[in-house]
Design a protein around this motif. Structure first.
Motif, mmCIF file in Angstrom:
data_model
loop_
_atom_site.group_PDB
_atom_site.id
_atom_site.type_symbol
_atom_site.label_atom_id
_atom_site.label_comp_id
_atom_site.label_asym_id
_atom_site.label_seq_id
_atom_site.Cartn_x
_atom_site.Cartn_y
_atom_site.Cartn_z
ATOM 1 N N THR A 83 0.803 -1.340 -0.014
ATOM 2 C CA THR A 83 -0.155 0.005 0.139
ATOM 3 C C THR A 83 1.395 1.205 -0.286
ATOM 4 O OG1 THR A 83 0.203 0.009 2.340
ATOM 5 C CG2 THR A 83 -1.350 -1.300 1.244
ATOM 6 N N GLU A 84 0.121 1.724 -0.283
ATOM 7 C CA GLU A 84 1.397 3.476 -0.040
ATOM 8 C C GLU A 84 1.935 3.953 1.356
ATOM 9 O OE1 GLU A 84 -1.367 7.585 -0.318
ATOM 10 O OE2 GLU A 84 -2.996 5.979 -0.719
ATOM 11 N N GLN A 85 1.136 3.376 2.211
ATOM 12 C CA GLN A 85 1.538 3.561 3.924
ATOM 13 C C GLN A 85 2.941 2.143 3.791
ATOM 14 O OE1 GLN A 85 -1.590 3.481 3.652
ATOM 15 N NE2 GLN A 85 -2.445 5.121 3.097
ATOM 16 N N HIS A 121 -3.179 6.624 -5.017
ATOM 17 C CA HIS A 121 -3.659 6.323 -3.469
ATOM 18 C C HIS A 121 -3.672 5.074 -3.967
ATOM 19 C CE1 HIS A 121 -3.346 10.049 -2.561
ATOM 20 N NE2 HIS A 121 -4.725 10.764 -3.491
ATOM 21 N N LEU A 122 -3.447 4.373 -4.555
ATOM 22 C CA LEU A 122 -2.927 2.316 -5.150
ATOM 23 C C LEU A 122 -2.418 1.943 -4.133
ATOM 24 C CD1 LEU A 122 -1.899 2.548 -8.717
ATOM 25 C CD2 LEU A 122 -4.283 2.082 -8.041
ATOM 26 N N SER A 123 -2.956 0.433 -4.504
ATOM 27 C CA SER A 123 -2.402 -0.934 -3.330
ATOM 28 C C SER A 123 -2.433 -1.934 -4.739
ATOM 29 C CB SER A 123 -3.133 -0.925 -1.931
ATOM 30 O OG SER A 123 -4.493 -1.341 -2.236
ATOM 31 N N VAL A 150 -8.217 1.229 -5.533
ATOM 32 C CA VAL A 150 -7.650 1.979 -4.868
ATOM 33 C C VAL A 150 -8.539 2.683 -3.960
ATOM 34 C CG1 VAL A 150 -8.782 4.525 -5.718
ATOM 35 C CG2 VAL A 150 -6.805 3.480 -7.226
ATOM 36 N N GLY A 151 -8.602 2.902 -3.159
ATOM 37 C CA GLY A 151 -9.586 2.555 -1.442
ATOM 38 C C GLY A 151 -9.596 1.081 -1.652
ATOM 39 N N ASP A 152 -10.522 0.558 -1.402
ATOM 40 C CA ASP A 152 -11.298 -0.940 -1.236
ATOM 41 C C ASP A 152 -12.322 -0.915 -2.759
ATOM 42 O OD1 ASP A 152 -13.335 1.119 -1.192
ATOM 43 O OD2 ASP A 152 -14.040 -0.024 0.879
#
Length: 193
Positions: A83-85, A121-123, A150-152
Motif C-alpha cells: 500500500t502507499e503506507q 492512492h493505489l495498493s 484504489v481504496g477498497d
C-alpha cells in the motif's frame, strides 16, 4: 617354573600391548580420515522455522528447492503486497537481501513505486498460484494474480509471472534480479529457459 611363568606373562602382556596399539592406530587413522573429509565437505544446515510449512537445507552454495520456493514467495509478498503506507518500509526490508551490485537499481525502482502508489492512492495484492524452480540457476518464477485497488475498490486483476534471480554469497541467498516475465496486460515472454 617361575621363569616359564614370567615368560608367559610377558608374552601375554606384549600381545595385549600390541593389540591395544593396533586398535589405537586404527582409531587414529579413522579419526584422521574423518577430519580430512570434513575439510572438503560443506556443512548442511537444516532450517525449520515455526511459520513455514516445510523444512529445507542449505549446503555450501547450494539450496534446496523448497528453500528457494519459500524465499521467493516471502520476497514476492514484500514486493507485491503493498500500500502507499507500507511500500517504503517493506522495500527497506527487501533492500537488506539484495546483492550490492543490484542495490542501486532496486532502490530506484522502490522510489518509483512509492511515487506511483502515493500519486494514485493505489495498493496491490499478489495471490501466487504457481511456482517454477530452477535450483541449478538459483532462479524461481512465481505466477499469480496481481490485483490493484484504489481504496477498497478493485480496479484491475491481471495474471503475471515474476522471476527472481538469486545469487549465493557466503552461504546467504540474496536477490540479484526481480523482473516481470509475463503479463496478461502486456504480453511479453522471456525466451530464456
Amino acid at each position: 617354573m617361575d621363569f616359564h611363568l614370567n615368560q608367559n606373562r610377558l608374552k601375554d602382556l606384549k600381545f595385549q600391548r600390541n593389540t591395544v596399539v593396533g586398535l589405537c592406530t586404527v582409531l587414529l587413522g579413522i579419526n584422521a580420515a574423518q577430519s580430512t573429509w570434513l575439510f572438503f565437505r560443506h556443512e548442511r544446515v537444516v532450517i525449520t522455522p515455526p511459520q513455514l510449512t516445510q523444512g529445507f537445507w542449505v549446503e555450501g552454495n547450494r539450496f534446496s528447492p523448497q528453500y528457494l520456493e519459500e524465499m521467493a514467495l516471502h520476497y514476492a509478498h514484500f514486493l507485491l503486497d503493498v500500500t502507499e503506507q507500507t511500500v517504503l518500509y517493506q522495500g527497506e526490508i527487501i533492500l537488506r537481501y539484495v546483492v550490492p551490485e543490484s542495490y542501486g537499481a532496486f532502490k530506484a525502482k522502490l522510489l518509483d513505486d512509492v511515487k506511483q502508489l502515493k500519486a494514485n492512492h493505489l495498493s496491490t495484492r499478489f495471490a501466487p498460484s504457481d511456482v517454477v524452480i530452477s535450483p541449478e540457476q538459483l532462479r524461481v518464477d512465481v505466477s499469480g494474480e496481481l490485483m490493484s485497488y484504489v481504496g477498497d475498490k478493485k480496479i484491475s486483476q491481471v495474471r503475471e509471472t515474476y522471476r527472481f534471480q538469486f545469487q549465493s554469497q557466503s552461504g546467504r541467498l540474496l536477490i540479484k534480479d526481480f523482473t516481470l516475465v509475463k503479463s496478461d496486460r502486456n504480453p511479453k515472454e522471456d525466451t530464456e529457459s
